[in-house]
Design a protein around this motif. Structure first.
Motif, mmCIF file in Angstrom:
data_model
loop_
_atom_site.group_PDB
_atom_site.id
_atom_site.type_symbol
_atom_site.label_atom_id
_atom_site.label_comp_id
_atom_site.label_asym_id
_atom_site.label_seq_id
_atom_site.Cartn_x
_atom_site.Cartn_y
_atom_site.Cartn_z
ATOM 1 N N VAL A 25 34.190 24.266 55.109
ATOM 2 C CA VAL A 25 35.361 24.568 54.081
ATOM 3 C C VAL A 25 36.207 25.453 54.694
ATOM 4 O O VAL A 25 35.619 26.642 55.280
ATOM 5 C CB VAL A 25 34.890 25.080 52.650
ATOM 6 C CG1 VAL A 25 36.187 25.612 51.789
ATOM 7 C CG2 VAL A 25 34.108 23.869 52.129
ATOM 8 N N THR A 26 37.541 25.412 54.722
ATOM 9 C CA THR A 26 38.515 26.532 54.955
ATOM 10 C C THR A 26 39.296 26.811 53.854
ATOM 11 O O THR A 26 39.989 26.079 53.095
ATOM 12 C CB THR A 26 39.492 26.067 56.295
ATOM 13 O OG1 THR A 26 38.474 25.754 57.424
ATOM 14 C CG2 THR A 26 40.327 27.237 56.488
ATOM 15 N N ALA A 27 39.435 28.000 53.413
ATOM 16 C CA ALA A 27 40.135 28.421 52.168
ATOM 17 C C ALA A 27 41.547 29.358 52.850
ATOM 18 O O ALA A 27 41.189 30.066 53.592
ATOM 19 C CB ALA A 27 39.580 29.226 51.272
ATOM 20 N N SER A 28 42.607 29.219 52.453
ATOM 21 C CA SER A 28 43.758 29.869 52.769
ATOM 22 C C SER A 28 44.868 30.114 51.651
ATOM 23 O O SER A 28 44.526 29.550 50.525
ATOM 24 C CB SER A 28 44.156 29.093 53.937
ATOM 25 O OG SER A 28 44.835 27.870 53.466
ATOM 26 N N GLY A 29 45.776 30.828 52.032
ATOM 27 C CA GLY A 29 46.920 31.263 51.072
ATOM 28 C C GLY A 29 46.256 31.995 49.678
ATOM 29 O O GLY A 29 46.500 31.662 48.633
ATOM 30 N N VAL A 30 45.962 33.312 50.117
ATOM 31 C CA VAL A 30 45.603 34.176 48.905
ATOM 32 C C VAL A 30 46.475 34.517 47.969
ATOM 33 O O VAL A 30 47.686 34.748 48.393
ATOM 34 C CB VAL A 30 45.085 35.558 49.811
ATOM 35 C CG1 VAL A 30 44.723 36.516 48.742
ATOM 36 C CG2 VAL A 30 43.897 35.158 50.521
ATOM 37 N N GLN A 31 46.144 34.380 46.833
ATOM 38 C CA GLN A 31 47.216 34.707 45.725
ATOM 39 C C GLN A 31 46.550 35.793 44.853
ATOM 40 O O GLN A 31 45.431 35.865 44.432
ATOM 41 C CB GLN A 31 47.421 33.504 44.728
ATOM 42 C CG GLN A 31 48.153 32.480 44.937
ATOM 43 C CD GLN A 31 49.685 32.764 44.678
ATOM 44 O OE1 GLN A 31 50.009 32.667 43.420
ATOM 45 N NE2 GLN A 31 50.414 32.740 45.566
ATOM 46 N N ASN A 32 47.342 37.034 45.052
ATOM 47 C CA ASN A 32 46.677 38.359 44.089
ATOM 48 C C ASN A 32 47.103 38.103 42.706
ATOM 49 O O ASN A 32 48.198 37.618 42.648
ATOM 50 C CB ASN A 32 47.611 39.448 44.875
ATOM 51 C CG ASN A 32 47.323 39.639 46.198
ATOM 52 O OD1 ASN A 32 47.867 39.240 47.299
ATOM 53 N ND2 ASN A 32 46.143 40.134 46.477
ATOM 54 N N ARG A 33 46.351 38.388 41.914
ATOM 55 C CA ARG A 33 46.378 38.314 40.560
ATOM 56 C C ARG A 33 46.296 39.579 39.861
ATOM 57 O O ARG A 33 45.552 40.530 40.184
ATOM 58 C CB ARG A 33 45.271 37.311 39.824
ATOM 59 C CG ARG A 33 45.438 35.915 40.672
ATOM 60 C CD ARG A 33 44.358 35.141 40.070
ATOM 61 N NE ARG A 33 44.099 34.605 38.930
ATOM 62 C CZ ARG A 33 43.002 35.180 38.090
ATOM 63 N NH1 ARG A 33 42.016 35.586 38.561
ATOM 64 N NH2 ARG A 33 42.821 34.671 37.053
ATOM 65 N N TYR A 34 47.141 39.661 38.740
ATOM 66 C CA TYR A 34 47.383 40.952 38.126
ATOM 67 C C TYR A 34 47.363 40.776 36.601
ATOM 68 O O TYR A 34 48.264 40.007 36.170
ATOM 69 C CB TYR A 34 48.652 41.983 38.533
ATOM 70 C CG TYR A 34 48.243 42.504 39.928
ATOM 71 C CD1 TYR A 34 47.915 43.397 40.338
ATOM 72 C CD2 TYR A 34 49.020 41.436 40.978
ATOM 73 C CE1 TYR A 34 47.627 43.964 41.426
ATOM 74 C CE2 TYR A 34 48.899 41.979 42.118
ATOM 75 C CZ TYR A 34 48.260 43.116 42.443
ATOM 76 O OH TYR A 34 48.265 43.580 44.061
ATOM 77 N N ARG A 35 46.476 41.412 35.841
ATOM 78 C CA ARG A 35 46.584 41.229 34.314
ATOM 79 C C ARG A 35 47.609 42.166 33.896
ATOM 80 O O ARG A 35 47.412 43.486 34.209
ATOM 81 C CB ARG A 35 45.271 41.363 33.891
ATOM 82 C CG ARG A 35 45.253 40.982 32.285
ATOM 83 C CD ARG A 35 43.964 40.902 31.670
ATOM 84 N NE ARG A 35 43.408 42.553 31.562
ATOM 85 C CZ ARG A 35 42.362 42.941 32.184
ATOM 86 N NH1 ARG A 35 41.633 42.090 32.702
ATOM 87 N NH2 ARG A 35 42.082 44.178 31.965
ATOM 88 N N ILE A 36 48.619 41.944 33.049
ATOM 89 C CA ILE A 36 49.568 42.719 32.509
ATOM 90 C C ILE A 36 48.959 43.691 31.424
ATOM 91 O O ILE A 36 48.186 43.023 30.453
ATOM 92 C CB ILE A 36 50.602 41.974 31.843
ATOM 93 C CG1 ILE A 36 51.376 41.025 32.869
ATOM 94 C CG2 ILE A 36 51.721 42.805 31.304
ATOM 95 C CD1 ILE A 36 51.755 41.679 34.223
#
Length: 776
Positions: A553-564
Motif C-alpha cells: 500500500v502507498t498512501a499520499s495526498g495528506v489532508q490536514n483537518r481542523y475542528r472549528i
C-alpha cells in the motif's frame, strides 16, 4: 520514511465505554517562574535516607549497571518521585534519559512499599520525543534490560499497534514513547485518559522546542502542555540540553515547574578545547582545515550548512588524502545507517555532515568537532561540541568563520517571513471555506502543501501559523489528518484472498478498487459513501493485507483537518486585525533568528573566554566562579578575534531592473527581494526562477535596501495600473509569470493584465530608483 512521526488513525475505531478511568490529580498551583534562580553545580548526589532515593539507586545499579548518579540526576529523580513537575537542563551526553526512565521503573516498587493498590496496574510513563530513530534506540535498550517499553509511531504495523494498545490497557507496559505530532490524534488522547493505573509521568524530551524563542521551535510542542492537562498526568519532567533563561521561563510557565525543581548543570567541559579562526573568505579556510586535520588525528565530525557543501568538501578532503565521507538528509536511509554504523565502529575517521548527523550519536571517543560554517545558534554550537570527548580525554572544537558565512544564515531567516498580503489572502481563503459537518464537529480540510504553494509561505512558518490560530486565538483545533489517495500493488495473492474475505471492509475494497496498469486505486471517500463503513475500518483492512504481504500500500495526498472551535473571522476588518497580530509575531521571529547568528559571532569575537561566554549564554558560569578556562583561543592569545569588514555595495539599479524585466510579478515586493537575494520559496519554484540568471544576482546587497527598491517599483506599477484602462484587472496574490524566456511579446501580454509592468520598469529606471514612491 520521514524522521518525524505524523500521526495516523490507529485508534479511530476504539470504543472507550466501560474502560477504567485514570487516577485523577488536581492541577498544582503555578508559582511565579519569571525569575528562575541559578542553581549551583553539584558534583555528586546529596546523601539521602529516603526510601524513594534508595529505590532509585537500586534500579540504577541493577538495571543500568552504574554505581552512582552524576551531577544533579539524583535530585531531579527524587523531585519526580515526590510528585513534583521538574525541569532538567543537562549538557548533551549527561544522562538526561535516566531522569525519567528510573522513575518509570520505580513507580511500581514504590506502590508496593507504600502498600498502595492501584486498580489495574501501576500506570505508565509517556515520553514525548521528536525523532523516531531515538525512540526506537531507547526502547530497544530498555527491552534488553527487561523493562516493558514500546515506541508508538507510524512505522508500526496494524498488529503491532494492537499489541501495544492491549499491553497498555492490561497494565503490562511501563514506558510508551511517541512523537509530539501524535497528540493531534484525538483518539490517542482519548485512549490515554483511560490507562489503567493512570499516567504517572509525562517526560518531554527536547523541551526547548516548546519555546518560540528557542533554537529549535516546533509548533507541535506547544500542544504537549495541553495534552498533559487533558489526560490528567500526575507529574511532568521536561528535559533539554540547550535552554537560555528566557526559554527556561517559557518551559516552566507552560508546565507549572516551580523554581526549586529546576536542575541545571553547566555546559562547561574541561577536556574540550574551544578554538576559532577568522578568514577573509571561504577559500582561505581550506588550507587551515587540512593543516588542522593533519595535526589532530582521530574521529572527526565536520559540520557544514548545505548538502552540496557536505559532498564537495568530502571530495576535497579525499583529494588531500583524507578518508572522509559525507552525510546529509537527502541520502537514502540505508546509506545513512551504514555511514553511522561505520563511524561508530571507528571504521570511518571523518564525516562531513549537515545537522542531520549527530542526534543520538553516543560515540565516546570523538576527538574533533569542526564547524566549517558559523552555526545558526549558540544552542546548535553547544550541542555539536558536546559530542566530542565524552570519554573525558582532551578533544578540540574548531570553528572557522568569515564574513561570507552570514549570507546563508540570513537567507534562511528571511525566507520564513512571507509578505503581509500573502498572509492576509491565506486567512481569507481558509476562513471562508466550506466546512464539513462530521461526528467530530464542523471540520475544515485543507492540504498544507497546496496552501504553501498558493500563498508562497514555507511549510515551517505555515505550521507555526496554524498552531498560533489554535493555541493563542482558540479558533480551531488540529485533529487526525487524512490521506486522500490510496494505491496498492498486488503481491500475487490479492485476488484469491480479497475475493474470499467475508468482512464488510474486505468486500468493500474488493468491489471498489480499480486497476490501472499495475496499480489498484481506491477512492476512500466514495467507498465510505456507498458502503456506510467507517474510514478506519477500511484503512485497517488495507494495513492488514499490507502487513501480511498480500498487497503493498502507498498512501499520499495528506489532508490536514481542523475542528472549528468558534466562529471564524470572515469580515475584512476582522481579517485585517488578525493579520496584523500574526504578521507582527512573524516579524519578531525573523528578527530573533537574525540575532541568533550574531550571538554566535559575538561569542567568539568578544573579549572574553569562549567557555565563559558559552556558559553565560545559558545563564550559568564556570566552576568555582572562574573567569577563564585557560585553554580556548582567547585565553591563549589574550586577543579578541576580529572579523574582516564587509562593505555593503550601493544599490545596483541595473541589477534591479534586470529582475523586474525577467519577472513580471508586481504584487509582492518581498518576493522580488527574495529573488534578488537568492531565497527559495514555493513561488520561486512555481515560476521556475531558481535557475534563472537573476536569481541571487544581488546576494551581496542589504536585504532591507532591496525590499525598499522593489516596494517602490511595485507601488509605481500599482499607481500606473490605477491610471490605465485595465485598472479593474487586479492581479492575484499568488500568480505571476516570468517574462525573460518568452520574449517581449509575452511580457506585453502580461503588461495588459497587470497595469503595464514594463511601463513601471521604465518609470523606476528613469527616476534611478530614488524611492519617491507613488506619484513621484
Amino acid at each position: 520514511m520521514d524522521d518525524y512521526d505524523s500521526g495516523d488513525d490507529l485508534l479511530a475505531d476504539v470504543q472507550f465505554d466501560g474502560l477504567t478511568g485514570a487516577v485523577k490529580r488536581s492541577a498544582e498551583d503555578a508559582e511565579d517562574n519569571s525569575h528562575l534562580s541559578k542553581r549551583p553545580k553539584v558534583d555528586g548526589p546529596a546523601e539521602s535516607n529516603s526510601t524513594q532515593v534508595e529505590t532509585a539507586r537500586s534500579i540504577l545499579r541493577q538495571k543500568f549497571g552504574y554505581d552512582g548518579f552524576r551531577h544533579e540526576q539524583e535530585k531531579a529523580i527524587e523531585a519526580v518521585l515526590q510528585g513534583n513537575n521538574t525541569l532538567v537542563v543537562f549538557p548533551t551526553g549527561a544522562g538526561k534519559s535516566l531522569c525519567y526512565q528510573i522513575p518509570a521503573i520505580a513507580f511500581e516498587e514504590m506502590d508496593r512499599q507504600n502498600d498502595e493498590k492501584r486498580q489495574f496496574g501501576a500506570g505508565i510513563t509517556i515520553v514525548v520525543s521528536p525523532l523516531i530513530a531515538l525512540m526506537k534506540d531507547q526502547t530497544d535498550v530498555l527491552k534488553r534490560k527487561g523493562v516493558a517499553a514500546e515506541c508508538w509511531d507510524s512505522t508500526k504495523s496494524y498488529e503491532e499497534t494492537q499489541k501495544i494498545y492491549s499491553d497498555i490497557h492490561q497494565g503490562h507496559l511501563r514506558l510508551l514513547y511517541c512523537a509530539p505530532e501524535r497528540l493531534n490524534n484525538e483518539s490517542f488522547v482519548a485512549s490515554m485518559k483511560h490507562v489503567p493505573g493512570g499516567i504517572r509521568l509525562i517526560a518531554v524530551d527536547e523541551a526547548h522546542c516548546i519555546s518560540e524563542w528557542g533554537a529549535s521551535f516546533r509548533p507541535e510542542y506547544l500542544k504537549v502542555a495541553r495534552f498533559t492537562r487533558e489526560i490528567k498526568a500526575e507529574r511532568v519532567i521536561c528535559l533539554t540540553a540547550t535552554a537560555t533563561p528566557r526559554v527556561v521561563d517559557d518551559i516552566c510557565g507552560a508546565f507549572h515547574v516551580a523554581k526549586p525543581h529546576v536542575y541545571r548543570t553547566s555546559p562547561y567541559r574541561p577536556n574540550l578545547r574551544l578554538e576559532a579562526e577568522v578568514t577573509w573568505d571561504k577559500q582561505e579556510k581550506y588550507p587551515k582545515l587540512f593543516k588542522f586535520l593533519r595535526k589532530h588525528p582521530g574521529s572527526t565530525l565536520i559540520y557544514v550548512t548545505l548538502q552540496k557543501q557536505a559532498e564537495s568538501l568530502a571530495d576535497d578532503l579525499a583529494g588531500q588524502g583524507f578518508e572522509a565521507v559525507f552525510f546529509h538528509a537527502g541520502m537514502k536511509a540505508e546509506v545513512k545507517a551504514d555511514i553511522q554504523d561505520r563511524f561508530m565502529a571507528s571504521k570511518i575517521p571523518i564525516v562531513v555532515a549537515t545537522i542531520a548527523f549527530g542526534m543520538g550519536i553516543d560515540k565516546s571517543n570523538i576527538r574533533n568537532i569542526v564547524n566549517w560554517d558559523i552555526p545558526s545558534t549558540v544552542e546548535e554550537y553547544s550541542q555539536q561540541i558536546g559530542r566530542a570527548g565524552r570519554d573525558g580525554l582532551p578533544s578540540t572544537c574548531m570553528m572557522y568563520i568569515c564574513p561570507d558565512d552570514f549570507y546563508i544564515r540570513e537567507n534562511f531567516a528571511r525566507g520564513d517571513l512571507p509578505s503581509r498580503q500573502s498572509l492576509r489572502s491565506l486567512l481569507q481563503d481558509v476562513f471562508r471555506r466550506q466546512t464539513e459537518n462530521t461526528p467530530e464537529g464542523n471540520v475544515l480540510k485543507m492540504g498544507h502543501t497546496e496552501l504553501s504553494r498558493a500563498y508562497d509561505i514555507r511549510p515551517s512558518p505555515l505550521s507555526v501559523l496554524f498552531a498560533t490560530l489554535e493555541l493563542r486565538f482558540g479558533l480551531l483545533r488540529a485533529i487526525t489528518p487524512e490521506f486522500t489517495k490510496y494505491t496498492f500493488l498486488d503481491m500475487k495473492t490479492y485476488q484469491p484472498i480479497a475475493s474470499k474475505d467475508k468482512s464488510r471492509e474486505g468486500k468493500a475494497i474488493y468491489a471498489h478498487a480499480t486497476k490501472a496498469q499495475k496499480l489498484y486505486h481506491l477512492d476512500i471517500k466514495e467507498t465510505m459513501r456507498q458502503t456506510g463503513l467507517l474510514r478506519s475500518y477500511i484503512i485497517n483492512k488495507l494495513n492488514e493485507w499490507h502487513n501480511r504481504g498480500v498487497i503493498e500500500v502507498t498512501a499520499s495526498g495528506v489532508q490536514n483537518r481542523y475542528r472549528i472551535l468558534k466562529e471564524l473571522p470572515t469580515e475584512d476588518v476582522e481579517l485585517d486585525e488578525l493579520t496584523d497580530k500574526l504578521y507582527s509575531d512573524m516579524q519578531d521571529r525573523e528578527r530573533d533568528a537574525l540575532a541568533r547568528t550574531h550571538q554566535v559571532s559575538n561569542l567568539i569575537t568578544g573579549s572574553k573566554c569562549f567557555a565563559l561566554a558559552l556558559a553565560e549564554h545559558f545563564g550559568m558560569g564556570l566552576p568555582d566562579g572562574k573567569s577563564q578556562c585557560g585553554h580556548c583561543t582567547f585565553c591563549i592569545t589574550r586577543k579578541a578575534l576580529a572579523l574582516p569588514p564587509k562593505e555593503k555595495p550601493p544599490v545596483n539599479h541595473s541589477g534591479i531592473s534586470a529582475i523586474l524585466d525577467a519577472c513580471d510579478v508586481r504584487d509582492d515586493p518581498r518576493f522580488l527581494a527574495r529573488v534578488a537575494f537568492g531565497i527559495r520559496s514555493p513561488r520561486v519554484t512555481q515560476l521556475k526562477l531558481g535557475n534563472h540568471a537573476v536569481f541571487g544576482s544581488l546576494e551581496d546587497h542589504d536585504f532591507d535596501s532591496l525590499l525598499k527598491e522593489f516596494t517602490e517599483a511595485c507601488e509605481s506599477a500599482k499607481y500606473e495600473s490605477s491610471e490605465g484602462p485595465k485598472a479593474s484587472a487586479a492581479p492575484s496574490t499568488h500568480t505571476g509569470k516570468t517574462g525573460s524566456s518568452r520574449g517581449s511579446s509575452s511580457r506585453g501580454r502580461g503588461s495588459a493584465r497587470r497595469g503595464n509592468p514594463s511601463s513601471s520598469l521604465a518609470s523606476y529606471v528613469s527616476r534611478g530608483g530614488t524611492g519617491r514612491g507613488r506619484g513621484s
